[in-house]
Scaffold this motif. Structure first.
Motif, PDB file in Angstrom:
ATOM      1  N   MET A  32     -13.156 -30.377  -0.532  1.00 49.25           N
ATOM      2  CA  MET A  32     -12.279 -31.280  -1.262  1.00 49.25           C
ATOM      3  C   MET A  32     -11.861 -30.593  -2.563  1.00 49.25           C
ATOM      4  SD  MET A  32     -12.953 -35.235  -2.403  1.00 49.25           S
ATOM      5  CE  MET A  32     -12.372 -35.884  -0.857  1.00 49.25           C
ATOM      6  N   SER A  33     -10.561 -30.532  -2.788  1.00 52.61           N
ATOM      7  CA  SER A  33     -10.077 -29.929  -4.026  1.00 52.61           C
ATOM      8  C   SER A  33     -10.096 -30.961  -5.149  1.00 52.61           C
ATOM      9  CB  SER A  33      -8.665 -29.387  -3.830  1.00 52.61           C
ATOM     10  OG  SER A  33      -7.774 -30.436  -3.563  1.00 52.61           O
ATOM     11  N   TYR A  34     -10.297 -30.462  -6.374  1.00 56.46           N
ATOM     12  CA  TYR A  34     -10.338 -31.368  -7.509  1.00 56.46           C
ATOM     13  C   TYR A  34      -9.819 -30.666  -8.754  1.00 56.46           C
ATOM     14  CZ  TYR A  34     -14.384 -28.959  -9.469  1.00 56.46           C
ATOM     15  OH  TYR A  34     -15.199 -28.019 -10.030  1.00 56.46           O
ATOM     16  N   LEU A  54     -13.625 -37.316 -19.499  1.00 54.54           N
ATOM     17  CA  LEU A  54     -13.448 -36.392 -18.390  1.00 54.54           C
ATOM     18  C   LEU A  54     -12.661 -37.112 -17.311  1.00 54.54           C
ATOM     19  CD1 LEU A  54     -14.153 -33.580 -17.171  1.00 54.54           C
ATOM     20  CD2 LEU A  54     -16.122 -34.693 -16.091  1.00 54.54           C
ATOM     21  N   PHE A  55     -11.530 -36.533 -16.938  1.00 49.25           N
ATOM     22  CA  PHE A  55     -10.700 -37.058 -15.856  1.00 49.25           C
ATOM     23  C   PHE A  55     -10.893 -36.147 -14.663  1.00 49.25           C
ATOM     24  CE2 PHE A  55      -8.692 -38.392 -19.775  1.00 49.25           C
ATOM     25  CZ  PHE A  55      -8.336 -39.706 -19.524  1.00 49.25           C
ATOM     26  N   VAL A  56     -11.396 -36.698 -13.556  1.00 47.16           N
ATOM     27  CA  VAL A  56     -11.595 -35.924 -12.335  1.00 47.16           C
ATOM     28  C   VAL A  56     -10.671 -36.502 -11.274  1.00 47.16           C
ATOM     29  CG1 VAL A  56     -13.225 -35.132 -10.585  1.00 47.16           C
ATOM     30  CG2 VAL A  56     -14.009 -35.504 -12.946  1.00 47.16           C
ATOM     31  N   GLU A  57      -9.733 -35.665 -10.817  1.00 48.18           N
ATOM     32  CA  GLU A  57      -8.788 -36.058  -9.772  1.00 48.18           C
ATOM     33  C   GLU A  57      -9.164 -35.286  -8.519  1.00 48.18           C
ATOM     34  OE1 GLU A  57      -5.287 -34.524 -11.553  1.00 48.18           O
ATOM     35  OE2 GLU A  57      -5.409 -35.863 -13.275  1.00 48.18           O
ATOM     36  N   ALA A  58      -9.303 -35.967  -7.397  1.00 49.81           N
ATOM     37  CA  ALA A  58      -9.710 -35.306  -6.162  1.00 49.81           C
ATOM     38  C   ALA A  58      -8.750 -35.625  -5.020  1.00 49.81           C
ATOM     39  CB  ALA A  58     -11.122 -35.718  -5.781  1.00 49.81           C
ATOM     40  N   ASP A  59      -8.281 -34.569  -4.379  1.00 48.54           N
ATOM     41  CA  ASP A  59      -7.436 -34.659  -3.182  1.00 48.54           C
ATOM     42  C   ASP A  59      -6.278 -35.645  -3.298  1.00 48.54           C
ATOM     43  OD1 ASP A  59      -8.669 -32.659  -1.860  1.00 48.54           O
ATOM     44  OD2 ASP A  59      -9.657 -33.924  -0.372  1.00 48.54           O
ATOM     45  N   ASP A  60      -5.678 -35.767  -4.437  1.00 47.64           N
ATOM     46  CA  ASP A  60      -4.550 -36.684  -4.640  1.00 47.64           C
ATOM     47  C   ASP A  60      -4.863 -38.102  -4.178  1.00 47.64           C
ATOM     48  OD1 ASP A  60      -2.955 -34.701  -5.730  1.00 47.64           O
ATOM     49  OD2 ASP A  60      -2.096 -34.142  -3.795  1.00 47.64           O
ATOM     50  N   ALA A  61      -6.153 -38.455  -4.150  1.00 52.75           N
ATOM     51  CA  ALA A  61      -6.543 -39.777  -3.660  1.00 52.75           C
ATOM     52  C   ALA A  61      -7.493 -40.520  -4.593  1.00 52.75           C
ATOM     53  CB  ALA A  61      -7.194 -39.651  -2.283  1.00 52.75           C
ATOM     54  N   TYR A  62      -8.316 -39.792  -5.332  1.00 50.45           N
ATOM     55  CA  TYR A  62      -9.363 -40.432  -6.119  1.00 50.45           C
ATOM     56  C   TYR A  62      -9.301 -39.990  -7.574  1.00 50.45           C
ATOM     57  CZ  TYR A  62     -11.141 -41.036  -1.396  1.00 50.45           C
ATOM     58  OH  TYR A  62     -11.256 -41.345  -0.076  1.00 50.45           O
ATOM     59  N   LEU A  63      -9.637 -40.926  -8.456  1.00 51.39           N
ATOM     60  CA  LEU A  63      -9.728 -40.634  -9.883  1.00 51.39           C
ATOM     61  C   LEU A  63     -11.049 -41.177 -10.405  1.00 51.39           C
ATOM     62  CD1 LEU A  63      -8.433 -39.734 -12.607  1.00 51.39           C
ATOM     63  CD2 LEU A  63      -7.590 -42.075 -12.824  1.00 51.39           C
ATOM     64  N   VAL A  64     -11.731 -40.352 -11.180  1.00 44.39           N
ATOM     65  CA  VAL A  64     -12.938 -40.778 -11.883  1.00 44.39           C
ATOM     66  C   VAL A  64     -12.716 -40.475 -13.358  1.00 44.39           C
ATOM     67  CG1 VAL A  64     -15.419 -40.428 -12.198  1.00 44.39           C
ATOM     68  CG2 VAL A  64     -14.433 -40.359  -9.899  1.00 44.39           C
ATOM     69  N   PHE A  80     -14.682 -42.647  -2.344  1.00 45.88           N
ATOM     70  CA  PHE A  80     -14.832 -41.260  -2.783  1.00 45.88           C
ATOM     71  C   PHE A  80     -16.274 -40.794  -2.568  1.00 45.88           C
ATOM     72  CE2 PHE A  80     -14.565 -38.302  -6.753  1.00 45.88           C
ATOM     73  CZ  PHE A  80     -14.330 -37.192  -5.951  1.00 45.88           C
ATOM     74  N   ALA A  81     -17.237 -41.694  -2.765  1.00 48.44           N
ATOM     75  CA  ALA A  81     -18.648 -41.348  -2.592  1.00 48.44           C
ATOM     76  C   ALA A  81     -18.967 -40.974  -1.152  1.00 48.44           C
ATOM     77  CB  ALA A  81     -19.538 -42.504  -3.041  1.00 48.44           C
ATOM     78  N   GLU A  82     -18.226 -41.541  -0.210  1.00 47.71           N
ATOM     79  CA  GLU A  82     -18.457 -41.256   1.205  1.00 47.71           C
ATOM     80  C   GLU A  82     -17.679 -40.035   1.681  1.00 47.71           C
ATOM     81  OE1 GLU A  82     -17.325 -44.942   3.011  1.00 47.71           O
ATOM     82  OE2 GLU A  82     -18.703 -46.061   1.726  1.00 47.71           O
ATOM     83  N   SER A 136     -17.067 -37.076  -0.052  1.00 49.50           N
ATOM     84  CA  SER A 136     -17.472 -35.735  -0.466  1.00 49.50           C
ATOM     85  C   SER A 136     -18.759 -35.772  -1.280  1.00 49.50           C
ATOM     86  CB  SER A 136     -16.375 -35.098  -1.320  1.00 49.50           C
ATOM     87  OG  SER A 136     -16.322 -35.709  -2.592  1.00 49.50           O
ATOM     88  N   ARG A 137     -19.351 -34.597  -1.415  1.00 45.60           N
ATOM     89  CA  ARG A 137     -20.537 -34.453  -2.253  1.00 45.60           C
ATOM     90  C   ARG A 137     -20.178 -34.745  -3.712  1.00 45.60           C
ATOM     91  NH1 ARG A 137     -23.116 -31.548  -5.773  1.00 45.60           N
ATOM     92  NH2 ARG A 137     -21.456 -30.039  -6.091  1.00 45.60           N
ATOM     93  N   LEU A 138     -19.011 -34.274  -4.155  1.00 42.32           N
ATOM     94  CA  LEU A 138     -18.577 -34.531  -5.522  1.00 42.32           C
ATOM     95  C   LEU A 138     -18.408 -36.033  -5.758  1.00 42.32           C
ATOM     96  CD1 LEU A 138     -17.680 -33.487  -8.290  1.00 42.32           C
ATOM     97  CD2 LEU A 138     -15.351 -33.295  -7.351  1.00 42.32           C
ATOM     98  N   GLY A 139     -17.815 -36.725  -4.805  1.00 39.45           N
ATOM     99  CA  GLY A 139     -17.653 -38.176  -4.930  1.00 39.45           C
ATOM    100  C   GLY A 139     -18.987 -38.888  -5.008  1.00 39.45           C
ATOM    101  N   ALA A 140     -19.923 -38.470  -4.160  1.00 36.58           N
ATOM    102  CA  ALA A 140     -21.257 -39.077  -4.181  1.00 36.58           C
ATOM    103  C   ALA A 140     -21.930 -38.828  -5.527  1.00 36.58           C
ATOM    104  CB  ALA A 140     -22.102 -38.513  -3.046  1.00 36.58           C
ATOM    105  N   LEU A 141     -21.728 -37.632  -6.088  1.00 39.72           N
ATOM    106  CA  LEU A 141     -22.305 -37.278  -7.379  1.00 39.72           C
ATOM    107  C   LEU A 141     -21.735 -38.148  -8.497  1.00 39.72           C
ATOM    108  CD1 LEU A 141     -23.968 -34.955  -8.940  1.00 39.72           C
ATOM    109  CD2 LEU A 141     -21.706 -33.963  -9.287  1.00 39.72           C
ATOM    110  N   LEU A 142     -20.412 -38.345  -8.497  1.00 43.77           N
ATOM    111  CA  LEU A 142     -19.750 -39.040  -9.600  1.00 43.77           C
ATOM    112  C   LEU A 142     -19.794 -40.558  -9.500  1.00 43.77           C
ATOM    113  CD1 LEU A 142     -16.605 -36.768  -9.997  1.00 43.77           C
ATOM    114  CD2 LEU A 142     -18.680 -36.760 -11.393  1.00 43.77           C
ATOM    115  N   VAL A 143     -19.618 -41.111  -8.311  1.00 41.24           N
ATOM    116  CA  VAL A 143     -19.538 -42.580  -8.185  1.00 41.24           C
ATOM    117  C   VAL A 143     -20.524 -43.175  -7.190  1.00 41.24           C
ATOM    118  CG1 VAL A 143     -17.115 -42.657  -8.899  1.00 41.24           C
ATOM    119  CG2 VAL A 143     -17.655 -42.541  -6.469  1.00 41.24           C
ATOM    120  N   GLY A 144     -21.379 -42.348  -6.615  1.00 41.51           N
ATOM    121  CA  GLY A 144     -22.312 -42.831  -5.605  1.00 41.51           C
ATOM    122  C   GLY A 144     -23.268 -43.898  -6.099  1.00 41.51           C
TER     123      GLY A 144
END
Length: 177
Positions: A1-3, A47-57, A76-78, A80-88
């Motif tokens: 997943m790109s971010y 910190l603004f984290v944008e992932a795959d043009d779909a998720y924002l944290v 987002f948590a489901e 990718s690993r990054l999603g699980a890390l940030l919003v899991g």
């Protein structure tokens, strides 16, 4: 997943921005530490984290303490690993928020009485602290509406939020590198 992860920090002279690598981060505390490292003396760090043009944290630290996190979609948590890390670990859904301080434009409301409710994408499940930017001019209602607006990508939401904060140019420079 790109971010894309952009830290925006407020110091005495104004805003400064830096790209932050989240590669190898093992927990949310480590991500917060990387945000702190951008400018240890900052009174406010975002910190603004944008992932795959779909998720924002969006993450916020005040004086390097009291981490607050908002995620545009719990999925987002489901994804990718990054999603699980940030919003899991975020359990509180914010879709039921009712903040009438930020009315939606008449064109967007269709004139019905339910226009004060966020136009949340029925597929999305925003989680965390949607009110984390309220004292900076972005109410929870407005943040939710931006995330749910049809055609808005996470980068568009970040750009609009940063425009209000007064740090849009700094973040745009990071994108051009």
């Amino acid at each position: 997943m790109s971010y894309f992860a952009a830290a925006v920090v407020r110091v005495e002279g104004g805003w400064t921005a830096a790209e932050v690598s989240l590669r190898g981060a093992t927990d949310l505390d480590e991500v917060a530490e990387r945000l702190r490292d951008v400018e240890p003396d900052a009174d406010l760090s975002l910190l603004f984290v944008e992932a795959d043009d779909a998720y924002l944290v969006v993450m916020r630290l005040d004086d390097g303490e009291d981490l607050r996190v908002f995620g545009s979609d719990s999925a987002f948590a489901e994804e990718s690993r990054l999603g699980a890390l940030l919003v899991g670990d975020l359990k509180a859904s914010v879709t039921g928020l009712d903040d009438t301080d930020e009315p939606r434009p008449a064109a967007a409301s269709g004139g019905d009485e339910e226009s004060d409710q966020p136009a949340v994408d029925p597929e999305a499940d925003p989680v965390g602290d949607a009110d984390l930017l309220a004292d900076l001019g972005i109410s929870a209602q407005r943040l939710l509406n931006l995330c749910a607006r049809e055609g808005m990508m996470p980068a568009d939401v970040t750009a609009e939020v940063c425009q209000v904060l007064g740090c849009a140019d700094e973040v745009e420079e990071l994108r051009e590198v």
